[in-house]
Design a protein around this motif. Structure first.
Motif, PDB file in Angstrom:
ATOM      1  N   GLN A  23       0.828  -1.204   0.000  1.00 38.70           N
ATOM      2  CA  GLN A  23       0.000   0.000   0.000  1.00 38.70           C
ATOM      3  C   GLN A  23       0.868   1.263   0.000  1.00 38.70           C
ATOM      4  N   VAL A  24       1.852   1.244  -0.902  1.00 41.24           N
ATOM      5  CA  VAL A  24       2.723   2.401  -1.140  1.00 41.24           C
ATOM      6  C   VAL A  24       2.777   2.630  -2.645  1.00 41.24           C
ATOM      7  N   THR A  25       3.464   3.671  -3.061  1.00 39.11           N
ATOM      8  CA  THR A  25       3.570   3.943  -4.494  1.00 39.11           C
ATOM      9  C   THR A  25       4.683   3.110  -5.114  1.00 39.11           C
ATOM     10  N   PRO A  26       4.552   2.799  -6.399  1.00 34.06           N
ATOM     11  CA  PRO A  26       5.636   2.106  -7.101  1.00 34.06           C
ATOM     12  C   PRO A  26       6.933   2.921  -7.075  1.00 34.06           C
ATOM     13  N   GLN A  27       6.810   4.241  -7.062  1.00 33.10           N
ATOM     14  CA  GLN A  27       7.987   5.110  -7.005  1.00 33.10           C
ATOM     15  C   GLN A  27       8.751   4.871  -5.698  1.00 33.10           C
ATOM     16  N   TYR A  28       8.044   4.732  -4.592  1.00 24.99           N
ATOM     17  CA  TYR A  28       8.686   4.468  -3.298  1.00 24.99           C
ATOM     18  C   TYR A  28       9.451   3.149  -3.350  1.00 24.99           C
ATOM     19  N   VAL A  29       8.811   2.109  -3.863  1.00 24.55           N
ATOM     20  CA  VAL A  29       9.464   0.798  -3.972  1.00 24.55           C
ATOM     21  C   VAL A  29      10.719   0.924  -4.819  1.00 24.55           C
ATOM     22  N   SER A  30      10.600   1.574  -5.950  1.00 23.66           N
ATOM     23  CA  SER A  30      11.731   1.750  -6.852  1.00 23.66           C
ATOM     24  C   SER A  30      12.881   2.503  -6.184  1.00 23.66           C
ATOM     25  N   GLU A  31      12.561   3.555  -5.452  1.00 24.27           N
ATOM     26  CA  GLU A  31      13.599   4.346  -4.782  1.00 24.27           C
ATOM     27  C   GLU A  31      14.327   3.532  -3.720  1.00 24.27           C
ATOM     28  N   VAL A  32      13.602   2.716  -2.973  1.00 23.15           N
ATOM     29  CA  VAL A  32      14.236   1.874  -1.952  1.00 23.15           C
ATOM     30  C   VAL A  32      15.090   0.805  -2.624  1.00 23.15           C
ATOM     31  N   VAL A  33      14.527   0.141  -3.624  1.00 22.02           N
ATOM     32  CA  VAL A  33      15.245  -0.932  -4.322  1.00 22.02           C
ATOM     33  C   VAL A  33      16.538  -0.418  -4.942  1.00 22.02           C
ATOM     34  N   ASN A  34      16.508   0.782  -5.473  1.00 19.52           N
ATOM     35  CA  ASN A  34      17.676   1.344  -6.148  1.00 19.52           C
ATOM     36  C   ASN A  34      18.584   2.142  -5.221  1.00 19.52           C
ATOM     37  N   GLY A  35      18.308   2.120  -3.917  1.00 20.78           N
ATOM     38  CA  GLY A  35      19.164   2.755  -2.930  1.00 20.78           C
ATOM     39  C   GLY A  35      19.110   4.271  -2.910  1.00 20.78           C
ATOM     40  N   ARG A  36      18.063   4.831  -3.481  1.00 18.21           N
ATOM     41  CA  ARG A  36      17.925   6.289  -3.489  1.00 18.21           C
ATOM     42  C   ARG A  36      17.127   6.812  -2.295  1.00 18.21           C
ATOM     43  N   LYS A  37      16.590   5.891  -1.504  1.00 21.92           N
ATOM     44  CA  LYS A  37      15.789   6.284  -0.341  1.00 21.92           C
ATOM     45  C   LYS A  37      16.232   5.438   0.851  1.00 21.92           C
ATOM     46  N   ASN A  38      16.457   6.106   1.976  1.00 19.86           N
ATOM     47  CA  ASN A  38      16.783   5.390   3.206  1.00 19.86           C
ATOM     48  C   ASN A  38      15.541   4.688   3.726  1.00 19.86           C
ATOM     49  N   ILE A  39      15.761   3.595   4.450  1.00 21.16           N
ATOM     50  CA  ILE A  39      14.641   2.822   4.967  1.00 21.16           C
ATOM     51  C   ILE A  39      14.955   2.374   6.388  1.00 21.16           C
ATOM     52  N   THR A  40      13.929   2.315   7.212  1.00 19.20           N
ATOM     53  CA  THR A  40      14.079   1.871   8.595  1.00 19.20           C
ATOM     54  C   THR A  40      13.929   0.355   8.660  1.00 19.20           C
ATOM     55  N   ILE A  41      14.222  -0.202   9.818  1.00 23.11           N
ATOM     56  CA  ILE A  41      14.020  -1.639  10.036  1.00 23.11           C
ATOM     57  C   ILE A  41      12.541  -1.984   9.893  1.00 23.11           C
ATOM     58  N   LEU A  42      11.673  -1.122  10.393  1.00 25.43           N
ATOM     59  CA  LEU A  42      10.231  -1.383  10.239  1.00 25.43           C
ATOM     60  C   LEU A  42       9.837  -1.380   8.764  1.00 25.43           C
ATOM     61  N   GLY A  43      10.453  -0.484   7.993  1.00 24.99           N
ATOM     62  CA  GLY A  43      10.201  -0.465   6.555  1.00 24.99           C
ATOM     63  C   GLY A  43      10.677  -1.740   5.887  1.00 24.99           C
ATOM     64  N   LEU A  44      11.851  -2.210   6.293  1.00 19.52           N
ATOM     65  CA  LEU A  44      12.362  -3.479   5.758  1.00 19.52           C
ATOM     66  C   LEU A  44      11.432  -4.631   6.104  1.00 19.52           C
ATOM     67  N   LYS A  45      10.895  -4.581   7.313  1.00 13.55           N
ATOM     68  CA  LYS A  45       9.963  -5.637   7.727  1.00 13.55           C
ATOM     69  C   LYS A  45       8.714  -5.647   6.838  1.00 13.55           C
ATOM     70  N   ARG A  46       8.258  -4.475   6.453  1.00 14.53           N
ATOM     71  CA  ARG A  46       7.098  -4.398   5.548  1.00 14.53           C
ATOM     72  C   ARG A  46       7.424  -5.028   4.199  1.00 14.53           C
ATOM     73  N   PHE A  47       8.646  -4.768   3.693  1.00 15.46           N
ATOM     74  CA  PHE A  47       9.068  -5.391   2.438  1.00 15.46           C
ATOM     75  C   PHE A  47       9.131  -6.909   2.598  1.00 15.46           C
ATOM     76  N   ALA A  48       9.732  -7.370   3.686  1.00 16.71           N
ATOM     77  CA  ALA A  48       9.855  -8.809   3.924  1.00 16.71           C
ATOM     78  C   ALA A  48       8.483  -9.473   4.012  1.00 16.71           C
ATOM     79  N   ASN A  49       7.573  -8.846   4.725  1.00 14.17           N
ATOM     80  CA  ASN A  49       6.214  -9.399   4.853  1.00 14.17           C
ATOM     81  C   ASN A  49       5.524  -9.459   3.497  1.00 14.17           C
ATOM     82  N   ALA A  50       5.654  -8.401   2.718  1.00 16.28           N
ATOM     83  CA  ALA A  50       5.000  -8.361   1.408  1.00 16.28           C
ATOM     84  C   ALA A  50       5.594  -9.392   0.455  1.00 16.28           C
ATOM     85  N   LEU A  51       6.887  -9.671   0.610  1.00 15.24           N
ATOM     86  CA  LEU A  51       7.550 -10.663  -0.247  1.00 15.24           C
ATOM     87  C   LEU A  51       7.497 -12.068   0.349  1.00 15.24           C
TER      88      LEU A  51
END
Length: 88
Positions: A23-51
């Protein structure tokens, strides 16, 4: 470096689909994946859960260590050995 893109390819998940699951934008996902956006541990957990992978799978070395030890992995946080059974 994060391994989100590697896991997305492995599970055949598009940026759009992952964004929808999180429930985020594709741009946000792209920025995190490409290392252009910092992410917290909670954010990483959201990625892990979604994957649907353990949080440690998003970190460098997880898959290489898993392959080398045939299912054993040292937790990067506590150092304990974790046995992972892969379904193939």
């Amino acid at each position: 470096m994060l391994q989100i893109d590697k896991i997305m390819k492995l599970h055949d998940v598009s940026t759009q689909e992952l964004a929808s699951r999180m429930q985020v934008t594709p741009q946000y996902v792209s920025e995190v994946v490409n290392g252009r956006k910092n992410i917290t541990i909670l954010g990483l957990k959201r990625f892990a859960n979604a994957l649907q992978v353990p949080l440690a799978a998003l970190l460098d070395g997880y898959h290489e260590q898993l392959d080398k030890d045939k299912g054993n992995f040292n937790c990067p946080y506590c150092g304990n050995v974790i046995t992972v059974n892969r379904l193939e």
